[in-house]
Each structure stands twice: as C-alpha cells, then as structure tokens.
Enzyme design. Structure first.
Site, mmCIF file in Angstrom:
data_model
loop_
_atom_site.group_PDB
_atom_site.id
_atom_site.type_symbol
_atom_site.label_atom_id
_atom_site.label_comp_id
_atom_site.label_asym_id
_atom_site.label_seq_id
_atom_site.Cartn_x
_atom_site.Cartn_y
_atom_site.Cartn_z
ATOM 1 N N GLY A 627 0.795 -1.221 0.000
ATOM 2 C CA GLY A 627 0.000 0.000 0.000
ATOM 3 C C GLY A 627 0.823 1.263 0.000
ATOM 4 N N HIS A 911 -7.170 -1.242 3.438
ATOM 5 C CA HIS A 911 -5.835 -1.839 3.384
ATOM 6 C C HIS A 911 -5.431 -1.896 1.911
ATOM 7 C CE1 HIS A 911 -6.222 -2.809 7.590
ATOM 8 N NE2 HIS A 911 -7.319 -3.532 7.367
ATOM 9 N N THR A 912 -4.811 -0.795 1.447
ATOM 10 C CA THR A 912 -4.482 -0.729 0.018
ATOM 11 C C THR A 912 -3.464 -1.789 -0.383
ATOM 12 O OG1 THR A 912 -2.829 0.961 0.536
ATOM 13 C CG2 THR A 912 -5.001 1.719 -0.163
ATOM 14 N N CYS A 913 -2.705 -2.317 0.614
ATOM 15 C CA CYS A 913 -1.743 -3.379 0.299
ATOM 16 C C CYS A 913 -2.459 -4.596 -0.279
ATOM 17 C CB CYS A 913 -0.979 -3.801 1.549
ATOM 18 S SG CYS A 913 -0.200 -2.441 2.433
ATOM 19 N N PHE A 914 -3.681 -4.825 0.219
ATOM 20 C CA PHE A 914 -4.404 -6.053 -0.164
ATOM 21 C C PHE A 914 -5.694 -5.747 -0.916
ATOM 22 C CE2 PHE A 914 -2.337 -6.600 4.038
ATOM 23 C CZ PHE A 914 -1.336 -7.482 3.663
#
Length: 945
Positions: A627, A911-914
């Site tokens: 993210g 959760h921009t990572c996921f």
C-alpha cells in the site's frame, strides 16, 4: 529441422520405390556418418552448405549424420533406399534447400530437378521441365462462377432427362463437371489466372490482390447445393494435388506467383474441418462439409496453403501481401485471423489433451486408422493420416473418462468448439492441469507456419485505416503453454545466437563475475542455451499470440527472479564483508520533499533498483506490504508532473504531456522519471500517466514517426499537411524557411534552424516533405534529445531484461497505466469480490456475498455513484483509480468485517496493500454512507486530512 528428401515424384511412376517411415524422417543416429565441419549447436544452415560428396575436410563428425537419399539412379535400378550406402552417397555432390511447404532443411543430389520432402510429402520442383507432349495454353478453361454454372445447368438438364429411365447415376451425370474441376483446380497456373477482378492485370500492385473473393464463394456455394458431393470432392482433390507439387524456381519476390494459394484460402468452409462434427451438425443441415473425406481434403488444403505462404515469404512479398490484407473488409480480415488462430488451437488442443491424458500416447501407438479402398494401392505417408489421427483424440478421451467435458473453448470470436480441458475427476481434489511443453510443439511446423502467416496480418493491421486491437490476435490456448519455460529457452537461444554470431568461441565462465558464479553454483544452474535447443521456434518469437496476462506473468517472473538474485547477492556480500546488507531497496521519504528525497534514494542505490521495493514515510506508522508503495508512486508522479516543475508541459491540442524543450530543472529529473516508470513495472504498480504513444515507443526502442506527431500536435499536423495542397505560387507567397520558432515556460521566444543554413533556404514543392519531416522531428526528438537520453537511461537502469520486448506499444501503455475505461462494471466487480470475517449465516446462498445489510448498502451505494465517485472509491481501497490491464475481473477485491460484527462510530478502513475494505456493522444505512464518504474524501495516508 533436418530431414531427408525423396527425389522421385510419387506420382511419376507406379514402379517408384517409396521410402518407409524410418528413412523418411529426421536422420537417426544409426545412419552413416559424413566428415563435415562440426556445428556448435547441432545443425546450422551454413554448416550444411559445406556438405561435399567425397571430400574429406578433416573436420569432426556432425552430431546428427546426413540422411539417406534415394537418387533417381537408385530408383531406376530398383535398389532399396537402405542399399544406398555411405560409399555410394559420397560419390555424388549434394545440395541443401528448404521445403517450400514445411520449411524443413533437406539434402538432395545436386543434379536433381525435384525432390520430395520426407516430412510433409511435398514435391519441390527446382527446374522447369517442359512436358514431352506440348500442351496448349487454352486447354484448361479458366475457372469462373459463370463457367461452373453452365456445367451445372447442363448436368441438371441431363439429370432431368435421365429421371424416367434412371440409366445413369448422379456421379455419371455430373462426371464432366467433376473432371473439369479436378483438372482445373489441379493446375496452379489455371487457378492463378482465374477469379480476377481486372483480367488484364498481370503485375502485382500494392493496392489490391486482384482476387474476386465473392466469385470464389459463389462458385463453392453452387457446388454445395448439388445433389452429389463428387464435384466438390473433385475440386478439393485437384487443389490438394496442386499443393503437393510446388515450383520453387519461380520468383519469390513476386507474390503473383502464389496468388493461387490465396485463392484456395478463400474457400468458405475450410474452418469446418477444425470444428467438432457433433457441434456443427446441430446448426448445419447440409452435411457435405461434414463428410470425413471433404474435411480431410479441406484440412490438407488449409495446412499446405499456410505452409507455402509462410515459406514463400520475402521482405518484398511480405510487404505487398500485408498491403493486400490491410485492404480487406473488417469482417474478411478478422475471419482470416480467426481461421489461422483456430488452426493453431486445433494443434495445441491435441497437445493439451495428451499432456493431461498421457495414456493417449500408449493408446495412439496401437490405434489403426481405417484406409479407404482408393488408398490401398499406395502406402500412405504419415502426413496423410495426421488429420484422422488428430480427430480421433477426443474419442480416445471419452473412452478413458466416464463423462465428457463440454463448453466453449475460448478461441477467436465466433469460432468455438468443445473444450479440450481434462474432465473433472469424481474426487473432490483434482490434479492441476499440466502445461503444454516445448518438446511437444517445438518442432511442429504447422503451428510455426501459421504463426508466420499471422505475423503478416499483424503487419497489415498496423497499416489499416482502423486497426484492430492487438488482443484480436491472442490465442487463448497459449495461456496453457508452459510460457515461462518457453521464455527461458527463447532467451537461451538468443544468447547462444549472440555468442555464435559475435565469434565468441569461449564457452567458459572465465569472464563471468565471481559472485554470479557462486549463485549459479548454489542453484545448480545450467547453461540456458541447453534448454530445448532443438526447438525450431518458441512462442516468444510470435508475442502477438501471447495474451497480455501471459506477458505480465513473464515480466513478473523475470522481475521476481532478478529480485531474488539481487537478494542472494546481498546475502553473500554480507557474509563476505561481514556487514549487514539489506535485501530490499528501501525508499525513506518526507511527504513535503518527496521528489528530492526519492531522487536522492535512487541515485545512492543505483545498483539496488532491481531489489524488491519497500517505502517508508518519515514520522508515519505503517509497514509497506504494497500500500505504501502504491501511495509513493501516486504522490511522486503527481508532483513530478506538476506544471511548476517545468519538466513537462501540457499540449493543449491533445491534452497530453510531453518533454519541455527548455526545462528549468536539471536532467536528473528525467532520469528519476525513467527510473520511476521502471520501478512501477517491476513492482506491478499502475500509474496515472497522460502521455502519447511516442513515450512508450521510446521505452521499447521503436522509432518515432510523423503519426506520433499527429497524435501529440493534431492542429499543427493538419496545417503541415495542408501545405501539400497549395500551389507553387501560394507556397512561395508564405515565405517559409527551414526554421522553427517556439517559447519556453517564461514566454521567451526562440528561433532555430532545422537544417544547416535553414534560414536562407525557402520551402518549395521539391523540399516540402523534408521540411515537414524536420519540423516534426524537432519537437518529437531533436530539441529534446538530452531529456530523452536521460529518461531512457533511468528506465534502462531498472528494466534490463528481455521480457519487456514481448510487449507492443498498446500493451505497454496498459501495463503502466491500467485500463482507463469510461465505466467500472460494478456487477463484475461484485462477482469476483471475496469476503473475510463474515459468519456462516451471513455468507449463505445469494452468490453475491454475505447476507448482510452493510454489504448490501455498500453495493447499492457503489451502483448509485457516477464514474468520478466510483474512481474515488477505487482509489481509496486499492491506491489507484485505474483497473488492471487485464480487466476488472482480475482485481483482487476484498470486503472484511471489523469489531466481531458490532456497531462502531469509527470510519471504515482501507488496506491498500491487499485491495481490502474493512467495514464495521453499522446500525443504519445513513450512518454507513456518512462514515464511508468521510473515509473516501477526507482521509490521507494513515489518518484524517
């Protein structure tokens, strides 16, 4: 691919001895050896040219010996092929050539006038030999729909008279028509001179192939409507016979000599031989095209026509044919592309069957293919049986499985057939599908020749007025090929070729860095040139067949491998130097100085750019799992493209960005720009870029031309082209010289000469084209050469592999920018969304997610949003407002439940990572909408704005 040649023509005499299957194939190790120069990597064409009978060069023996050759003398004395010993073969000089149909490299006696290929059974005629009995040119009536209609009408009248007595069969009644069709279509010269739009034209023209496509279709439509299939069979049989005898002495540069092959490819039902009988009989009441003999002949015509087109290609003939194909109508063009892709699918499908059903190999060796009565008189060549053998594979599958898998295979556009994929096992856990391996398709000339012809259509598409998307050429079954192994082998072959052509005979690793040798030793790596080196082609030779998803998987595979290699280097260096070396490329930046800090990190870590990227914002919490990296790219590109930097400027005509001619920043900013694009590619991050296709051409090393100028400066281009319409007097009155004027960011005017002494050279009709070229080049290349050089250096320092070369300009733009579609399909996104943390009761039954009010409210809110609001929501959850290049269906979107399903006054969390949106179980819809809107529009980083 090296094969033997059978010199006598099979049709020349019933006494001609035939080569059995063992001798009519690629030479085996048990055959006599010849003293010829050794090839570094097996057979090479220039080594074959050194073959000389009776000469002892003193060189070492070839890894594969030359094949046994049946000469004209041996056949006349009745000696068997195997009696042709090495002593007898060494007393005659041999020549080397390639088969005009399959491309196999063959050896044959130099004095021979023709030879027959042992791979595809095609007779290659080397020298024109006049017939013993002269034949008048007008003996065969040229083929036309009107002449065929006359013969059909005559047959129908005869059938009507014969109706009462019934003394003649339909075959006898239509015998004159059948005889004519077999004779006419059996003559390549007759077919070549037929079906002309302009009958007086004999020279090739770029603007038209002079083939009357409608007349060809009308002729075969009439044959399909007859009460007997014999005339149709005769026409196809004649065409098949003509394709088995190719005159190689004709000028290859003149595509008029293979015009007859293009005519045969216009037979309207050729694709039926590649489709399943059961599926087609449901939709087609006429069964002529489903007759096994008709389908077998159609397949033979199709494969040989494709082979001849592929192996008759020269640079000039390819350009002319591409021009012809570019003039086809939209429907005709895509139909040809579909046919070629369906032909490739037909062969790949069988390899996929066998890869997932290995028992078919054993079964195939015991299968006996029935032979018709007409074929009992001669031993059939293996290539004559291949269609029947390939067509029986699906029947073999059904014998080994209790059920049959049905469903459309994702083949081009309208042409669909039964799925080739393995049948699901009765057990819950099924084995993963096996990929198609190189050893299966690497020597298949059918796929190679079809891909080469399809490459001509790709070239034609590039010059069409309205080109098709590159995705129109994808073959979906290539996604089931082990494409990573194909890529590795292709890279190995390129390195091997580079080593050979550069004269590098040193195969040792003495010049290789010591660290690289250690890593190779740890992995037990082998020389990549040894990977499947016998393959005659790889799919990476024809990247237009590989889908964008397949190319992205190759790029990710290459990037991951380089990242792992860099991490291993760091680990080994840390052991050697006894200091801790980070296995990641870490970027630590302040938000208010993001450009300066990023540039400093990249300059100090120029050797670490291929490591996995980790980003940290100073004085902010958060661990980068993807993210922070997305946010860094977003903020950095936004700041670099800010007009205040004066690095780029917005072209008002096109609303696109381009390099400033007089930038106020130093050229390191352009280096940073290039490096950022490279890092985005290697770290699978989508950027928001507004650049013309010229930028992506620069990254791929493709020259920029006047059409790129027209996209960036449409008004200026239009005015330049209008100059061509002016008279000499009007052009002189404008008093234009070879100079250009422009302004910098401070509105200061500059004037520069386009050529040496250009201020004194006036533009006239003679030099107008040169002026337009130099004028467009100035703004696209000349005046910004230093900026471009720095930009490309930054990009190349990150992206240095071969994976990127597989992409087209269109695909690279999609890879970097994602798809900027006008709308986001909410229903498709909903269908692929995954849910985390919802209990069993909430997850039941609907197929659209958990039975929860909050989830329902979310999708209702998403549906009611306009496109701008939807992109804002997508940006909040994923870190980018662009959808993946391969479509929104490939976006990993998640919705999770927080606080054990209880209500809360907190805002939703992204959760921009996921690509994950975490929601509380809000008590009312109004509260949910209020909280989500605040999260979307009033937050930044890890908190509120």
């Amino acid at each position: 691919m090296l094969g033997s040649s059978d010199v006598p023509d099979r049709g020349s005499s019933p006494q001609t001895p035939t080569i059995n299957q063992s001798t009519a194939s690629v030479a085996s190790a048990s055959m006599p050896q010849a003293n010829v120069p050794r090839a570094v990597h097996g057979w090479r064409f220039k080594d074959l040219l050194k073959l000389s009978s009776g000469s002892n060069t003193g060189g070492t023996k070839l890894e594969q010996p030359p094949p046994i050759i049946v000469t004209e003398e041996s056949s006349s004395t009745g000696s068997s092929p195997r009696s042709n010993s090495s002593a007898s073969s060494n007393t005659r000089a041999n020549s080397v050539s390639s088969c005009r149909c399959c491309g196999t490299i063959l050896t044959y006696p130099s004095k021979s006038h023709k030879f027959r290929c042992s791979i595809c059974n095609t007779t290659n005629i080397l020298v024109h030999v006049p017939p013993a009995v002269p034949v008048e040119e007008d003996t065969i009536h040229l083929i036309s729909s009107s002449h065929i209609r006359k013969l059909i009408d005559k047959g129908l009248r005869s059938a009507q008279k014969n109706g009462e007595s019934g003394s003649k069969s339909l075959h006898e009644i239509f015998s004159p028509l059948s005889t004519y069709l077999q004779t006419a279509f059996g003559s390549s010269e007759a077919v070549n001179a037929s079906f002309k739009i302009n009958r007086s034209s004999s020279r090739p023209h770029y603007h038209s192939s002079n083939i009357n496509i409608e007349e060809i279709r009308e002729s075969f439509d009439m044959l399909l409507k007859l009460p007997t299939k014999r005339p149709l069979y005769s026409a196809l049989k004649g065409a098949s016979n003509a394709l088995k005898r190719i005159s190689t002495f004709k000028d290859e540069d003149n595509p008029q000599n293979i015009r007859w092959v293009l005519i045969l490819l216009e037979i309207p039902f050729l694709s039926r031989c590649l489709l399943d009988n059961k599926e087609d009989l449901k939709t087609n009441s006429h069964t002529f095209t489903e007759n096994p003999e008709i389908k077998a002949l159609s397949y033979d015509i199709l494969k040989r026509s494709i082979g001849i087109l592929a192996n008759s290609e020269t640079k000039r003939s390819s350009n002319i044919m591409a021009s012809w194909f570019s003039k086809l109508s939209k429907e005709d063009f895509i139909t040809k592309v579909d046919l070629l892709n369906l032909y490739i699918t037909f062969h790949l499908k069988n390899y996929f069957y066998i890869a997932n059903n290995p028992q078919l190999i054993r079964r195939k060796s015991t299968t006996v293919v029935p032979v018709t009565e007409r074929e009992h008189t001669h031993e059939r060549h293996p290539t004559d049986r291949e269609y029947q053998e390939n067509s029986t594979i699906k029947d073999e599958i059904s014998e080994f499985n209790d059920t049959t898998a049905h469903g459309p295979l994702n083949v081009p556009l309208r042409l669909q057939q039964a799925s080739p994929f393995p049948v699901n096992s009765k057990s819950k856990k099924s084995a993963p599908e096996a990929k198609i391996k190189i050893h299966q398709y690497g020597q298949d000339w059918h796929i190679k020749t079809a891909a080469k012809v399809l490459a001509i259509f790709v070239k034609a598409n590039s010059i069409r007025d309205t080109p098709f998307l590159i995705s129109s050429f994808y073959n979906s079954l290539v996604d089931y090929v082990n494409i990573k192994l194909d890529f590795d082998s292709w890279q190995g072959s390129r390195k091997s070729h580079h080593t050979t052509t550069s004269g590098g005979a040193n195969h040792s690793n003495s010049n290789e860095p010591e660290l690289q040798s250690i890593i190779d030793y740890i992995h037990g790596s082998i020389n990549p040139s040894n990977l499947n080196e016998n393959a005659s082609y790889y799919f990476c030779h024809f990247p237009f067949l590989i889908s964008l998803g397949g190319k992205i998987s190759i790029l990710e595979y290459e990037a991951r491998r380089q990242m792992e290699r860099k991490a291993e280097e760091a680990f080994i260096n840390s052991l050697d130097k006894r200091i801790a070396i980070d296995i990641y490329f870490k970027v630590r930046v302040r938000r208010e100085f993001i450009v300066q800090d990023s540039l400093q990190c990249i300059k100090l870590n120029s050797n670490n750019l291929k490591k996995s990227l980790k980003v940290q914002f100073v004085n902010e919490p958060g661990i980068d799992v993807g993210g922070l990296k997305k946010e860094w790219f977003l903020l950095l590109t936004k700041e670099m493209f800010n007009p205040n930097t004066r690095m780029l400027y917005n072209v008002e005509d096109s609303n696109l960005l381009w390099f400033n001619i007089k930038p106020i920043e130093n050229f390191e900013m352009y280096y940073l720009f290039g490096a950022v694009l490279g890092l985005a590619i290697y770290n699978s991050t989508i950027l928001e870029l507004q650049f013309p296709t010229a930028l992506y051409k620069l990254l791929l090393g493709i020259p920029i031309d006047i059409l790129d100028y027209s996209q960036l400066f449409p008004s200026s281009y239009s005015n330049l082209i209008k100059l061509k319409d002016l008279s000499e007097e009007d052009l002189d009155a404008l008093d234009i010289t070879f100079e250009v004027s422009y302004k910098d960011v401070f509105e200061t005017s500059y004037t520069e000469e386009l050529i040496s002494g250009g201020s004194k050279i006036q533009v006239n009709k003679d030099n107008l084209n040169l002026f337009i070229e130099k004028y467009s080049d100035f703004f696209m290349k000349t005046s910004i050469s230093k900026q471009i050089e720095s930009f490309i250096n930054g990009f190349s320092n990150v992206v240095g592999g071969n994976g990127l070369s597989l992409f087209s300009v269109e695909e690279l733009q999609l890879l970097l920018c994602g798809s900027n579609e006008g709308s986001i399909d909410v229903e498709v996104l909903r269908s692929v969304t995954k849910y985390v943390g919802w209990n069993g009761k909430e997850c039941g039954g609907t197929g659209n997610g958990p039975e929860s009010s909050v989830v329902t409210w979310f999708w209702d809110m998403f549906n009611d949003m306009n496109i701008k609001q939807r992109k804002k929501l997508l940006l909040f959850v994923t870190g980018s407002d662009r959808i993946p290049a391969t479509g929104i269906q490939n976006l990993n979107f998640k919705i999770s439940l927080l606080n054990h399903g209880k209500d809360s006054n907190r805002l939703p969390v992204a959760h921009t990572c996921f690509n994950e949106l975490a929601l509380y179980n809000y008590s009312t819809k109004e509260k949910f909408i209020d909280k989500l809107n605040k999260a979307i529009y009033e937050s930044a980083g890890f908190g509120i704005k």
